[in-house]
Design an enzyme around this catalytic site. Structure first.
Site, PDB file in Angstrom:
ATOM      1  N   MET A 115       0.889  -8.180  12.984  1.00 45.37           N
ATOM      2  CA  MET A 115       0.998  -9.360  12.124  1.00 45.37           C
ATOM      3  C   MET A 115       0.601  -8.938  10.732  1.00 45.37           C
ATOM      4  O   MET A 115      -0.519  -8.521  10.515  1.00 45.37           O
ATOM      5  CB  MET A 115       0.038 -10.430  12.637  1.00 45.37           C
ATOM      6  CG  MET A 115       0.464 -10.981  13.975  1.00 45.37           C
ATOM      7  SD  MET A 115       2.079 -11.710  13.950  1.00 45.37           S
ATOM      8  CE  MET A 115       2.681 -11.148  15.523  1.00 45.37           C
ATOM      9  N   CYS A 116       1.547  -8.948   9.844  1.00 45.09           N
ATOM     10  CA  CYS A 116       1.315  -8.141   8.667  1.00 45.09           C
ATOM     11  C   CYS A 116       2.286  -8.435   7.546  1.00 45.09           C
ATOM     12  O   CYS A 116       3.154  -9.271   7.663  1.00 45.09           O
ATOM     13  CB  CYS A 116       1.486  -6.667   9.043  1.00 45.09           C
ATOM     14  SG  CYS A 116       0.623  -6.229  10.549  1.00 45.09           S
TER      15      CYS A 116
END
Lengths: 446, 309, 227
Positions: free
Chosen positions: B1-2
């Site tokens: 998640m980035c």
């Protein structure tokens, strides 16, 4: 005589399979008849390690107890102190969990509002939007933002007291649901923008975000719409509570709501309810660990739900690190769900009081999980509200009794060291010592 | 998640500004990934020497005398350029892989971030602005680069858990999403002899690409195969010596925006990562299609796109 | 007209200022400059004002809009006009995924292309897209109208309820329970009106209509493969 005797000796005693039990075989036959999995309401019915497997260590000589009826034991809790301009202040750390209008009747929602308000706590909407019954009768109302967004609208967002982004629930983490058509009345259908009488296939993911990095932006939007006033809760089903709590915090939550597998639902697949998720007992310590690792324990509040029934359960959840608990099934029972006074009618439905869980079918004899006007008329929201208030008072008094016995002047001062475990399983899950020992499985440094 | 950013330059005039442009993009993606940040940058090629970027938690002691020790092990001259917790080891051309293997015994406290002819990878725990400052990323020049800001989901927040991941000589990969079969795939790849350091899902994605290519697949083929063999949600951006590629999973939930002008091709998890690029208002801006591999290269046609599903 | 520079004023001031506009405000025209891909621009508005955003925006532009007209002179990020109630949102450029998600009412016009999941779970909103829409558009669409002047991607209208879909170009594939339906005169009228409101010069007769086969409305094991 001799013949008969030999015949008797040679006969095999009939043995029922422990694997293919009668209930299992009945379910196989039911599946073969209908071609659809069993859908029901409620939470896990199987026995899992629970708060019953923990005991408190009362005070004696090494510690001093508080006088039960004289010395103060505070119960207040404030939720949403991290970012919200208007945190929610509750008199007791027991809240009413989200239950949808549609699953419940309007009068049932009204009763929840009346009872909770009288006891100084909050109620929560559900999948289906906010009704006047519950807004009007709830002093503090938490508005859920769910994947389906049924009934979602900005006016209700602005008139609620807190917002709960529901990622999942303990009965079905990772799942949506299917509400069969029988119960979709005109009013329910219009609130959900759906034709009357059709099945509702609920989504398992939110329609406009995926993952914590997007959730952070969703929370920003909700805060901007509501002027940063309202606490934002994030609700997750118990599966990977350490990671989910960590990520909810990173995404900006004010409050994390953690629902274990005993948590109820209006309707979902039985296989989901019984086989997915963690027992509530096993959820709490990893979540608290996550809060502590971020340095935010007690600043981001933790609300635990799933199988809370007694003041002892409340006290145990708080001792393990929760700031408050939420009750759903217990609140329904308190207002009259599954009451034996309707036993004859439960029998007609092929069930018995205490076992009735076909809430989605809308034939609830108690008039709570129904939209049928005749059944609904059986339920008196004033009486239901009074019963819920009484029950919430009892939960609080019980929790206070235990806290005082442990020498605490506030429920929040209960701590894991006040507990011991009766079983190895509970000791491992709650990370408290097996009764009479200093040891639990997985204890660091051993 | 980035957050992911990428910039592939067509116009050589922008090469001196690559680090500055990428750093600006990277910092814009801080909200998506406040835990750690990293950048893979493809810099000028030295025809005589290859390089390894290495990292150490205690760089003062780890890098002291490291060049000499590695020179002795390789029997060839090695030089070292320090940059904070990282250092670039310059080794004679063709010895990068040998040097990488030697380092495990010569300096076990030093970890290899990347190896290749032009690639350098810098990554650390911390906010993107702080990571960029400690390595002075804005001053770096190069032909193309990929940056990543990480919000850790299930694996630890460590330097090794930061992206980009080096997948082979001059290759790297960054990821946004969450893989759901990385544990069984990690076991399979480890049985195949692929070295995997962390419990990070992305490292498994990177190792998978390496393994495919070791078995003869081109990068494009390896990426296509990933669509079948990796389960979950992913946007991958991969870098090679001559270009960079993009692939999205078939569900394609995680955000991805691309922009192209005569001067560059850019990738961002969000449009706001791209807003300060020169000429962005007139760029062609689009979102990559699901289950589709895109690739840009200095060596071949500037834009290639292959639909695989 | 009032101009707000988002870079200097900040998002909170911008939205607070727009929220403070009452029904009978005289300040009906607002211009926002330097949006630079910002999220949650002009969300939760509830007054008959017009907001012109000069540039491209990030997530949830015009989210939960009521009454207002939000006009983006650029492209919009994911979830533009999500859960809109009334009013209109107009995008001059492209829209990212989830455009008009769960919208209850109002009009969303996208002059470029819309990405995947356009109109997901729409509940009454009208969406007019001048270009194409991506895969899984109108997924679980409950009610309202979606007009696509270009092409539609894979799995259009998967698990659709009662929304009407009008597509002029090709449809790469239809999702479960979505079928082509007869275009009757009343549909031509709806479409003509939407094309006019959406500023499209396409002719209603060039479109095909898609909607629910209603086979998933009540569970039947013989359709279980479609779930």
């Amino acid at each position: 005589m001799k013949d008969e005797q030999s015949k008797y000796v040679s006969r095999t005693v009939p043995i029922q399979s422990a694997t293919f039990t009668n209930p299992i075989n009945a379910e196989i036959r039911r599946a073969a008849d209908t071609g659809i999995y069993d859908i029901r309401g409620g939470g896990a019915k199987r026995r899992v390690p629970h708060f019953d497997d923990l005991l408190f260590l009362g005070a004696s000589i090494s510690r001093y107890a508080l006088e039960g009826y004289r010395e103060k034991c505070d119960t207040r809790v404030t939720l949403g102190t991290r970012f919200a301009k208007k945190p929610i202040e509750l008199d007791i750390p027991v809240t009413i969990a989200g239950m949808s209008f549609g699953a419940l009747s309007g009068p049932a929602k009204e009763a929840l509002g009346r009872g909770a308000s009288a006891a100084g706590t909050s109620t929560t909407t559900g999948d289906g939007g906010m009704t006047e019954e519950e807004r009007g009768h709830s002093n503090k109302l938490v508005y859920q933002v769910l994947p389906s967004r049924y009934g979602m609208n900005p006016d209700d967002l602005r008139r609620c007291d807190a917002i709960e982004v529901v990622v999942g629930q303990g009965a079905k983490p990772g799942g949506g649901g299917m509400l069969l058509g029988q119960k979709i009345s005109d009013r329910v259908a219009s609130m959900r923008n759906l034709p009357q009488g059709i099945d509702q296939r609920s989504a398992c993911r939110h329609p406009d975000w995926t993952g914590p990095d997007d959730l952070e932006i969703k929370i920003l939007e909700l805060r901007e719409i509501t002027g940063w006033e309202k606490p934002i809760y994030v609700k997750v089903g118990g599966t990977r509570p350490y990671y989910d709590t960590t990520l909810a915090i990173k995404a900006g939550a004010d409050v994390v709501v953690l629902d274990g597998m005993q948590g109820g639902t209006a309707a979902t697949q039985d296989v989901f309810i019984e086989h997915v998720g963690l027992p509530t007992l096993a959820c709490i310590r990893p979540a608290v660990q996550a809060l502590q690792d971020q340095g935010l324990h007690r600043e981001v509040q933790l609300v635990v739900s799933g199988g809370i029934r007694t003041g002892a359960d409340v006290a145990k959840a708080l001792a393990l690190g929760a700031d408050a608990v939420a009750i759903g099934t217990a609140a329904m029972v308190a207002i009259g769900d599954n009451d034996p006074k309707w036993e004859a009618e439960y029998q007609k439905l092929g069930t018995t009081a205490g076992a009735y869980d076909d809430w989605h079918e809308g034939q609830d004899p108690a008039g709570i999980t129904t939209q049928d006007p005749e059944l609904m008329a059986r339920f008196d929201p004033l009486e239901g509200g009074r019963r819920l208030r009484n029950y919430l008072k009892v939960l609080t008094l019980e929790a206070q009794t235990i806290a005082r016995a442990c020498g605490h002047n506030h429920l929040h001062n209960l701590e894991p060291e006040d507990l011991c475990a009766l079983t190895m399983e509970a000791a491992a899950m709650a990370r408290v010592p097996l009764a009479g020992t200093e040891w639990y499985p997985g204890k660091p440094g051993l | 998640m980035c957050g992911i950013v990428g910039l592939f330059l067509k116009d050589k005039a922008l090469e001196p500004k690559l680090g500055a442009l990428l750093t600006d993009m990277l910092i814009t993606m801080t909200d998506r990934g406040p835990d750690s940040a990293g950048i893979a940058i493809y810099r000028a090629e030295d025809s005589a020497r290859s390089k390894l970027t290495v990292q150490a938690d205690a760089p003062d002691t780890a890098f002291d005398g490291l060049a000499e020790k590695l020179s002795a092990a390789l029997g060839a001259a090695v030089s070292l350029t320090r940059n904070d917790t990282h250092a670039v080891l310059h080794v004679p051309n063709g010895l990068a892989d040998t040097a990488r293997k030697s380092l495990r015994s010569v300096a076990p406290d030093v970890r290899v971030m990347s190896f290749g002819d032009t690639l350098e990878i810098y990554k650390e725990v911390g906010l993107p602005k702080d990571v960029a400052a400690r390595f002075d990323l804005p001053s770096m020049t190069g032909t193309h680069g990929i940056g990543h800001t990480r919000m850790a989901t299930e694996s630890a927040v460590t330097t090794l858990g930061a992206h980009p991941f080096n997948t082979g000589l001059d290759q790297c990969l960054v990821h946004n999403g969450s893989l759901s079969n990385h544990n069984s795939l990690r076991r399979k790849l480890q049985r195949e002899g692929i070295h995997i350091e962390t419990m990070n899902d992305t490292e498994v994605g990177a190792a998978y690409i390496t393994w495919k290519m070791q078995n003869g697949a081109t990068l494009g083929e390896a990426l296509e195969a990933s669509l079948d063999d990796l389960d979950g949600f992913f946007n991958f951006v991969v870098g090679t010596k001559d270009g960079f590629g993009v692939v999205r999973d078939p569900i394609a939930c995680k955000p991805a925006v691309m922009a192209e002008t005569d001067q560059y091709v850019a990738f961002g998890s969000e449009y706001r990562a791209l807003v300060n690029l020169p000429g962005i208002d007139d760029a062609r801006v689009w979102e990559p299609e699901p289950a589709t591999v895109y690739f840009w290269s200095h060596d071949t046609a500037p834009v290639s796109k292959k639909e695989v599903a | 007209m009032q101009t707000i520079d988002l870079e200097t004023s900040g998002l909170r001031d911008l939205n607070a200022t727009l929220h403070a506009q009452a029904q009978e405000t005289n300040q009906t025209n607002w211009e926002i400059i330097n949006p630079k891909g910002s999220h949650a621009v002009a969300v939760g508005l509830d007054a008959p004002i017009e907001v012109n955003v000069k540039g491209s925006t990030g997530y949830y532009t015009g989210g939960m809009n009521k009454q207002a007209t939000v006009h983006v002179h650029g492209s919009a990020g994911p979830g533009v006009a999500e859960n809109m109630m009334s009013g209109s949102v107009i995008i001059e450029g492209d829209a990212s995924q989830y455009a008009g998600a769960t919208g209850n009412g109002g009009l969303l016009v996208i002059k470029g292309n819309a990405s995947s999941r356009c109109g997901i779970s729409m509940k009454g909103i009208d969406i007019v897209v001048h270009g194409n829409v991506g895969h899984m558009s109108a997924f679980m669409a409950q009610s309202g109208n979606m007009v696509v002047c270009g092409d539609a991607g894979d799995a259009l209208g998967d698990s659709i309820y009662e929304a009407r879909l009008f597509v002029r170009g090709s449809v790469k594939s239809l999702g479960a329970d979505c079928i082509e339906k007869e275009m009757r005169p009343e549909h031509i009228e709806i479409l003509r009106d939407l094309l006019e409101k959406g500023g499209c010069d396409a002719k209603p007769e060039e479109f095909k209509r898609y909607g629910s086969a209603r086979r998933l409305y009540n569970f039947d094991v013989d359709n279980a493969g479609d779930y």
